[in-house]
Design a protein around this motif. Structure first.
Motif, PDB file in Angstrom:
ATOM      1  N   LEU A  78      43.027  38.313  36.744  1.00 38.14           N
ATOM      2  CA  LEU A  78      43.124  38.653  38.160  1.00 38.14           C
ATOM      3  C   LEU A  78      43.915  39.944  38.363  1.00 38.14           C
ATOM      4  O   LEU A  78      43.540  40.796  39.177  1.00 38.14           O
ATOM      5  N   LEU A  79      45.010  40.097  37.598  1.00 40.69           N
ATOM      6  CA  LEU A  79      45.780  41.340  37.730  1.00 40.69           C
ATOM      7  C   LEU A  79      44.924  42.531  37.303  1.00 40.69           C
ATOM      8  O   LEU A  79      44.924  43.582  37.962  1.00 40.69           O
ATOM      9  N   ALA A  80      44.161  42.365  36.221  1.00 39.21           N
ATOM     10  CA  ALA A  80      43.294  43.454  35.777  1.00 39.21           C
ATOM     11  C   ALA A  80      42.259  43.777  36.856  1.00 39.21           C
ATOM     12  O   ALA A  80      41.959  44.950  37.117  1.00 39.21           O
ATOM     13  N   SER A  81      41.742  42.731  37.528  1.00 39.02           N
ATOM     14  CA  SER A  81      40.716  42.983  38.548  1.00 39.02           C
ATOM     15  C   SER A  81      41.307  43.750  39.725  1.00 39.02           C
ATOM     16  O   SER A  81      40.627  44.561  40.352  1.00 39.02           O
ATOM     17  N   SER A  82      42.587  43.502  40.009  1.00 37.67           N
ATOM     18  CA  SER A  82      43.233  44.267  41.075  1.00 37.67           C
ATOM     19  C   SER A  82      43.321  45.739  40.682  1.00 37.67           C
ATOM     20  O   SER A  82      43.098  46.626  41.509  1.00 37.67           O
ATOM     21  N   ALA A  83      43.636  45.977  39.387  1.00 34.98           N
ATOM     22  CA  ALA A  83      43.723  47.361  38.917  1.00 34.98           C
ATOM     23  C   ALA A  83      42.357  48.040  39.006  1.00 34.98           C
ATOM     24  O   ALA A  83      42.239  49.174  39.491  1.00 34.98           O
ATOM     25  N   THR A  84      41.302  47.322  38.587  1.00 30.48           N
ATOM     26  CA  THR A  84      39.981  47.963  38.630  1.00 30.48           C
ATOM     27  C   THR A  84      39.532  48.179  40.070  1.00 30.48           C
ATOM     28  O   THR A  84      38.855  49.155  40.375  1.00 30.48           O
ATOM     29  N   PHE A  85      39.933  47.258  40.979  1.00 33.54           N
ATOM     30  CA  PHE A  85      39.594  47.498  42.382  1.00 33.54           C
ATOM     31  C   PHE A  85      40.330  48.733  42.881  1.00 33.54           C
ATOM     32  O   PHE A  85      39.800  49.516  43.685  1.00 33.54           O
ATOM     33  N   GLY A  86      41.563  48.905  42.401  1.00 29.41           N
ATOM     34  CA  GLY A  86      42.297  50.121  42.760  1.00 29.41           C
ATOM     35  C   GLY A  86      41.522  51.363  42.344  1.00 29.41           C
ATOM     36  O   GLY A  86      41.416  52.333  43.096  1.00 29.41           O
ATOM     37  N   VAL A 107      32.895  45.916  37.490  1.00 29.38           N
ATOM     38  CA  VAL A 107      33.911  45.399  36.564  1.00 29.38           C
ATOM     39  C   VAL A 107      34.819  44.402  37.292  1.00 29.38           C
ATOM     40  O   VAL A 107      35.154  43.328  36.770  1.00 29.38           O
ATOM     41  N   THR A 108      35.203  44.764  38.518  1.00 31.70           N
ATOM     42  CA  THR A 108      36.054  43.873  39.309  1.00 31.70           C
ATOM     43  C   THR A 108      35.383  42.519  39.507  1.00 31.70           C
ATOM     44  O   THR A 108      36.007  41.462  39.347  1.00 31.70           O
ATOM     45  N   LEU A 109      34.112  42.569  39.840  1.00 30.38           N
ATOM     46  CA  LEU A 109      33.369  41.327  40.071  1.00 30.38           C
ATOM     47  C   LEU A 109      33.347  40.478  38.808  1.00 30.38           C
ATOM     48  O   LEU A 109      33.600  39.265  38.855  1.00 30.38           O
ATOM     49  N   LEU A 110      33.077  41.129  37.676  1.00 25.02           N
ATOM     50  CA  LEU A 110      33.038  40.383  36.416  1.00 25.02           C
ATOM     51  C   LEU A 110      34.377  39.697  36.156  1.00 25.02           C
ATOM     52  O   LEU A 110      34.420  38.511  35.789  1.00 25.02           O
ATOM     53  N   LEU A 111      35.455  40.441  36.352  1.00 23.68           N
ATOM     54  CA  LEU A 111      36.779  39.858  36.132  1.00 23.68           C
ATOM     55  C   LEU A 111      37.020  38.694  37.082  1.00 23.68           C
ATOM     56  O   LEU A 111      37.578  37.655  36.698  1.00 23.68           O
ATOM     57  N   GLY A 112      36.602  38.877  38.337  1.00 22.42           N
ATOM     58  CA  GLY A 112      36.776  37.820  39.329  1.00 22.42           C
ATOM     59  C   GLY A 112      35.997  36.579  38.938  1.00 22.42           C
ATOM     60  O   GLY A 112      36.504  35.447  39.014  1.00 22.42           O
ATOM     61  N   VAL A 113      34.753  36.773  38.500  1.00 20.10           N
ATOM     62  CA  VAL A 113      33.929  35.627  38.115  1.00 20.10           C
ATOM     63  C   VAL A 113      34.523  34.953  36.878  1.00 20.10           C
ATOM     64  O   VAL A 113      34.558  33.710  36.786  1.00 20.10           O
ATOM     65  N   ALA A 114      35.024  35.788  35.950  1.00 21.65           N
ATOM     66  CA  ALA A 114      35.645  35.200  34.758  1.00 21.65           C
ATOM     67  C   ALA A 114      36.850  34.357  35.154  1.00 21.65           C
ATOM     68  O   ALA A 114      37.060  33.243  34.639  1.00 21.65           O
ATOM     69  N   PHE A 115      37.652  34.862  36.107  1.00 25.51           N
ATOM     70  CA  PHE A 115      38.796  34.095  36.609  1.00 25.51           C
ATOM     71  C   PHE A 115      38.333  32.746  37.137  1.00 25.51           C
ATOM     72  O   PHE A 115      38.898  31.697  36.800  1.00 25.51           O
ATOM     73  N   LEU A 116      37.278  32.774  37.948  1.00 21.69           N
ATOM     74  CA  LEU A 116      36.780  31.519  38.536  1.00 21.69           C
ATOM     75  C   LEU A 116      36.283  30.581  37.443  1.00 21.69           C
ATOM     76  O   LEU A 116      36.472  29.363  37.521  1.00 21.69           O
ATOM     77  N   GLY A 117      35.651  31.172  36.401  1.00 22.46           N
ATOM     78  CA  GLY A 117      35.159  30.348  35.298  1.00 22.46           C
ATOM     79  C   GLY A 117      36.306  29.619  34.602  1.00 22.46           C
ATOM     80  O   GLY A 117      36.262  28.395  34.405  1.00 22.46           O
TER      81      GLY A 117
END
Lengths: 207, 703
Positions: A78-86, A107-117
Motif C-alpha cells: 500500500l505504501l508503494a502504491s501511494s508512491a506510484t500514485f504520487g 502500477v498503482t492499480l496492480l499494487l492495490g489489487v495485490a493488497f486486496l488479494g
C-alpha cells in the motif's frame, strides 16, 4: 509560491493548466470536506474496535489470528502504491504525456489489487481458525474496521479503472484531471488510515 | 442465501400477512379489528392519495414537466422547494399520528383503544418522521433556497450532489411511507436501542425499515453538509467577508459543519446494527461480547449535535425576521455569531446527558451535566440579542413576527426545563417520564418548527412571487402557539406525577384531566395545520392581487431581497459587490438598490441531471429489497447503483449557457416593473398595494 499558484491544500495542477487549475479550487476543497467526514467514520469504528478488545468471549484473540508477515507485506504494497500514485500525479502536473500517466496508474492499480488479494487471504485464514465475525464482539469490531478500509481501497480501484476509461474516451480533459487529483487524495488518505490500522490493530494487538 | 433459496422465495418474506388488514381478518377480536381498521385506513389514505396524485398529473399531462422542470433540476431554488414540499407532506402524517397518540392517552385509563404494538409503532414513526423527514428536509430546503441568494452566488458548489441528496432523503421518506402499507414499522422509538431492536427480540421487518430509512436520509444529509460548507466557503460574492454574512447564513454554516461531522456516527451505528441483524455480528447483542452501550454512545454522538443541526437554522431565521420586522439592524451581530459557533462546538461535548442513568458513575455525569448547562449561556445571549433588536424598533406584527415572539417566550421555558434536566440528580428523578417529553417538545416545537414555519411565511413571496394570506396565517399561528401550550404544559405535571413516557395505558385516574387537556391541544394543532393548508389555498386563489414581482415585500436587509420574486434561474445578472453587513439595506440607503448593469454577459449554469432521482429510486428499491430479504432485488439494485455512478462519471457537457440577450430581456422586464411600482410604507406591507418595492425612510420619519 504565489497565492495564485496554490488554490487548495495538497499538490496543485499549477498555472500551466490555466482554467483547470482555477476550477480545482472548489472541487478539491469539497473533497477535503468529504475526507474529513470519512475520517470521522473511521474514527468511530476505531473507537468500537478499541473498546471491544477484551470482548473475545472465550474465542480466538489477536495472537491466535493475526499474521504479522502478511500484514507487513500488505503495508509495503500500500505504501508503494501511494508512491506510484504520487508519480502519476507528477506526470499529470508536469504533462509527461498520457502513456506515462496511465503507466503509473496501472502500477498503482496492480499494487492495490495485490493488497486486496493479500488481505482477503488473511481473512480466509482467520475464518479457517474460527475467527469469524459472529464469534465475538471483538471479531465483529475487527471485521468492521479492517474490511471497511478494504472496501474503500476496492472503491478506489474501481474509480481508478473508470478514470483510465475516461482518459481513453475523452483524453486529459478537466474532469479527468480533477478526478485523478481527488482519487490521489483519497488514496493517500487510505494509506494514512492503514498506518493507523497497522499500528493500533496489528502492532498493538501482537505486542 | 443460495441461488435456489433466492428462486424459492422471489418475494423474500413479503406475503399476505404483510398487509395491514390480514391479522384482523384471521383473528377478528375486538382489539384486532380496531387496530386493523386504523392501520388499513391509514394505508388506504396513502394509496388513494398516491393514485389521485398520479391521476391528476396524468390528466393535466404534467409528467414531462415534473421530470424536466423539477425532479432532474439542479437549480438550488427548485431543490429547496421540493425539500419543503416533502417536509410538509411528512409533517401532516406525523401530526395525525401525534393526535392519535394523544387520543389513546386521553382515553387510556385502564386500556384505551390502541394495542401496545400499534402505539409503539406510532411513537416510533412520529419521532423518526418529525426529525429525519420533516425537520431535516424543511431546514435543508430553506437553506438551499435562501443561502446561495444571501451570499450572492448563482448556485451551490455541487449542484448535482444537491439533487442526489434530495433523492436519497426522499427515498428514505418513501420507505417510511411504504411501511404503512406493507408490514409494520419499528416499535423501538426514534432512537431504537438494541438489544430490543436486535433480531432476537424483533425478528420482523420493523427495525429494518427504520435502519434503512435512517441510512438513506443520513447519507443525504452528509452530502448536503459538505455541499453547503463548500458553498459558503467558496461561492461568496466579492466583498462578502465572513463577518458580513447574514446571520441565517452563519447558522447554515454551523449546521452544515455539524451535519458533516455528526452524521458518520449514525451511519456507523446503523451499519453495525444491520450487520448484527443480517449476518449475526455481535456489536450490541447480549451475548458473546456485544455491548449495547456502544450503540447508545454512537447514536447520541450523532443525536445531540443533531438537536443543534435542527435548531440553529431556526435561530438564523428568527434573527432575520426580528431584524427585518423591527426595521433595525440585528443587535449584537458578533455575539450572535460567537454564540452560534459556541453552540456548535459545545454540541459535541454533551451527548452523555441522554443516558445519565445508564451507569457511568457520578463524576462522568457531573462533567457532562456541567457541559450541558453551559449551552444555556450562548443561547441566553441570543435571546437577549433578539430582545434588544426589538427594543425601540418599529415592530410590525406580521405572521413570522408572531411566531418569533411566541418562540422567545416558550423557548425560554423549554430551556429552563432543559437546565433542570442537565442536573443528573434531577434527571434521575424524572428521566423516562413525560416530563422529558414535555421538555424536548418545548424546545423542538417553538425552537425548530415555529422558526421553519416563520421562514416559510417570510420567504414564500420571494419563492413564488406573491404574499401568503395574513389572516389565515395569523389564525394558524395562534392555534399553533395555543395548541402547543395546551398539548405539552400538562405533560410537565404528568411527568412529575410519575407518568412514564411511551406508556399505552395507565391506572391512575388523577392523570385523566391533564391528559384531556393535552388531547385538546393536539386537536388545536391539527386545526393549525388545517389553517396552514387553507392559507395556501386562499393565497393561491388571490395570488394576482398579492404579487410582489419587484421582490422586496418586507423592506429586507440581505441580498436575496435585491432580485425579482421569483428570482431568475441564475439569481444575479452581475454578482453583487458587498461592502458592509446588511448589503441590500445599505444599497437602498445609498439609492443604489436597483441598478442597470452596464453590460450583459453570457451566464453559465449547470444542466439538468437525472442522477439524483435515479440514485434515489435505486436506493429505495435496494432498501426495500433489504427490508424484505428479496435478494435478487438487492443484487440487481446494487449493480444498478454502481452502473449509475460510473455512467455519471462519464457524463460531460454538464453546463449550459444563458445568452446575454436573454438575460438582458429578463432584467429589462424586471427593471421596468421596478420603475412602474409604487413604493409603499411599512404599515401598508400586508395590503395589495405592496408590489415589492419598499419606501425608504430616513431617521425614523417617512420620507
Amino acid at each position: 509560491m504565489s497565492r495564485e499558484a496554490i488554490k487548495h491544500p495538497g499538490l496543485n495542477l499549477g498555472l500551466a493548466h490555466g482554467a483547470d487549475h482555477d476550477a480545482a479550487e472548489r472541487v478539491m476543497f469539497g473533497f477535503w470536506l468529504f475526507l474529513m467526514s470519512d475520517a470521522i467514520l473511521f474514527g468511530m469504528v476505531f473507537a468500537t474496535y478499541v473498546t471491544s478488545l477484551h470482548a473475545t468471549a472465550g474465542g480466538p484473540g489477536p495472537h491466535d489470528l493475526y499474521d504479522i508477515r502478511s500484514v507487513f507485506i500488505e503495508t509495503l504494497l500500500l505504501l508503494a502504491s501511494s508512491a506510484t500514485f504520487g508519480m502519476a500525479s507528477l506526470a499529470l502536473k508536469y504533462q509527461h504525456g498520457k502513456a506515462s500517466l496511465i503507466g503509473w496508474l496501472a502500477v498503482t492499480l496492480l499494487l492495490g489489487v495485490a493488497f486486496l488479494g493479500f488481505e482477503s487471504h488473511d481473512f480466509i485464514t482467520m475464518f479457517a481458525k474460527g475467527g469469524v465475525p459472529s464469534r465475538s464482539g471483538f471479531l465483529s469490531a475487527f471485521f468492521d474496521l479492517v474490511p471497511l478500509h478494504g472496501l474503500h481501497v476496492m472503491g478506489g480501484c474501481i474509480w481508478l479503472i473508470c478514470l483510465v476509461g475516461q482518459i481513453a474516451r475523452y483524453g486529459l480533459d478537466r474532469q479527468v484531471k480533477l478526478g485523478i487529483m481527488r482519487l490521489a487524495l483519497f488514496w493517500h488518505f487510505l494509506d494514512i488510515v492503514w498506518i493507523a490500522i497497522f499500528s493500533v490493530v496489528y502492532l498493538a494487538g501482537l505486542a | 442465501m443460495s441461488p435456489v433459496g433466492i428462486l424459492a422465495h422471489p418475494l423474500g418474506r413479503l406475503g399476505l400477512q404483510s398487509l395491514p388488514f390480514w391479522q384482523m381478518l384471521q383473528h377478528p377480536t375486538e382489539a384486532n379489528v380496531i387496530n386493523g381498521i386504523i392501520a388499513t385506513g391509514a394505508a388506504g389514505l396513502l394509496v388513494i392519495g398516491a393514485i389521485i396524485t398520479a391521476a391528476l398529473i396524468t390528466k393535466y399531462r404534467k409528467w414531462g414537466v415534473l421530470w424536466s422542470e423539477w425532479l432532474t433540476s439542479t437549480d438550488h431554488k427548485k431543490i429547496g422547494i421540493m425539500y419543503v414540499v416533502l417536509a410538509f407532506v411528512m409533517l401532516a402524517r406525523a401530526l395525525i399520528e401525534a393526535c392519535l397518540m394523544r387520543a389513546q392517552q386521553a382515553f387510556g385509563l385502564g386500556g384505551g383503544f390502541l394495542s401496545p404494538e400499534h402505539f409503539a409503532e406510532l411513537f416510533s414513526t412520529h419521532g423518526t418522521i418529525m426529525i429525519f423527514f420533516m425537520a431535516m428536509p424543511f431546514l435543508t430546503g430553506v437553506i438551499n433556497y435562501v443561502m446561495p441568494l444571501q451570499i450572492g452566488a448563482r448556485d451551490v458548489t455541487f449542484p448535482r450532489l444537491n439533487s442526489i441528496s434530495l433523492g436519497l432523503t426522499a427515498a428514505g421518506a418513501m420507505l417510511v411511507m411504504v411501511s404503512l402499507v406493507l408490514g409494520k414499522f419499528s416499535t423501538g422509538g426514534w432512537f431504537g436501542y438494541p438489544p430490543y431492536t436486535e433480531a432476537n427480540f424483533n425478528p420482523g421487518v420493523g427495525p429494518d425499515y427504520w435502519i434503512w430509512a435512517l441510512s438513506l436520509s443520513g447519507l443525504g444529509s452528509t452530502f448536503t453538509g459538505i455541499n453547503f460548507v463548500a458553498t459558503i466557503w467558496k461561492e461568496r460574492a466579492p466583498g462578502m467577508k465572513l463577518l458580513r454574512m447574514p446571520l441565517f447564513t452563519w447558522t447554515a454554516l454551523c449546521t452544515s459543519i455539524l451535519m458533516m461531522f455528526a452524521m458518520p456516527p449514525l451511519t456507523i451505528a446503523m451499519a453495525q446494527l444491520a450487520l448484527d441483524r443480517y449476518l449475526g455480528f455481535h456489536y450490541f447483542t447480549n451475548a458473546l461480547g456485544g455491548n449495547q452501550m456502544h450503540f447508545v454512545n454512537l447514536f447520541w454522538m450523532f443525536g445531540h449535535p443533531e438537536v443543534y443541526i435542527l435548531v440553529l437554522p431556526s435561530f438564523g431565521i428568527y434573527s432575520e425576521v426580528v431584524a427585518t420586522f423591527s426595521g433595525k439592524r440585528l443587535y449584537g451581530y458578533q455575539s450572535m455569531v460567537m454564540a452560534t459557533m459556541g453552540i456548535a462546538i459545545l454540541s459535541f461535548t454533551v451527548w452523555l446527558h441522554h443516558f445519565f442513568t445508564m451507569g457511568q458513575g457520578a463524576n462522568v455525569n457531573a462533567v457532562f451535566g456541567i457541559a450541558s448547562m453551559l449551552i444555556g449561556i450562548p443561547t441566553g445571549v441570543k435571546i437577549y440579542d433578539w430582545m434588544w433588536t426589538m427594543f425601540r424598533g418599529r415592530i410590525r406584527f406580521t405572521v413570522p413576527m408572531v411566531y418569533s415572539i411566541g418562540f422567545i417566550f416558550l423557548f425560554v421555558l423549554g430551556g429552563i426545563s432543559g437546565i433542570l434536566l442537565a442536573d443528573p440528580g434531577i434527571d434521575y428523578q424524572v428521566h423516562n417520564s413525560v416530563f422529558l417529553v414535555a421538555h424536548f417538545h418545548n424546545v423542538a416545537v417553538p425552537g425548530v418548527l415555529f422558526g421553519l414555519i416563520a421562514g416559510y411565511h417570510f420567504w414564500f413571496p420571494k419563492a413564488f412571487g406573491f404574499r401568503l394570506n395574513e389572516r389565515w396565517g395569523l389564525i394558524s399561528a395562534v392555534c399553533w402557539i395555543a395548541g402547543f401550550m395546551l398539548a405539552f404544559f400538562p405533560l410537565y405535571g404528568l411527568g412529575l406525577m410519575g407518568l412514564p413516557r411511551r406508556t399505552v395505558s395507565y391506572n391512575q385516574p388523577s392523570y385523566v384531566p391533564l391528559e384531556m387537556v393535552a388531547f385538546l391541544g393536539a386537536i388545536l394543532i391539527i386545526v393549525a395545520l388545517g389553517a396552514l393548508v387553507m392559507q395556501l389555498w386562499v393565497s393561491i386563489q388571490h395570488r394576482h392581487e398579492n404579487r410582489v414581482f419587484v421582490g422586496d415585500p418586507w423592506d429586507g436587509r440581505s441580498l436575496e431581497w435585491s432580485v425579482s420574486a421569483p428570482p431568475p434561474h441564475y439569481n444575479f445578472v452581475v454578482l453583487p459587490v458587498v461592502t458592509e453587513r446588511d448589503a441590500f439595506t445599505a444599497a437602498k440607503e445609498r439609492g443604489t438598490g436597483y441598478q442597470r448593469p452596464e453590460t450583459y454577459v453570457d451566464i453559465e449554469l449547470p444542466k439538468n441531471a437525472a442522477i439524483g432521482p435515479v440514485l434515489g429510486a435505486i436506493g429505495l428499491v435496494l432498501a426495500f429489497g433489504l427490508v424484505w430479504h428479496i435478494w435478487w432485488m438487492v443484487i440487481a439494485s446494487t449493480v444498478g447503483l454502481l452502473a449509475a455512478l460510473i455512467a455519471s462519471g462519464f457524463a460531460r457537457d454538464t453546463t449550459r449557457i444563458v445568452p446575454a440577450q436573454q438575460v438582458q430581456q429578463q432584467q429589462q422586464r424586471w427593471l421596468d416593473a421596478v420603475a412602474a411600482a409604487a413604493a409603499i410604507l411599512r404599515f401598508d406591507e400586508c395590503k395589495p398595494a405592496n408590489a415589492g418595492l419598499a419606501e425608504q425612510e430616513q431617521a425614523g420619519v417617512a420620507a
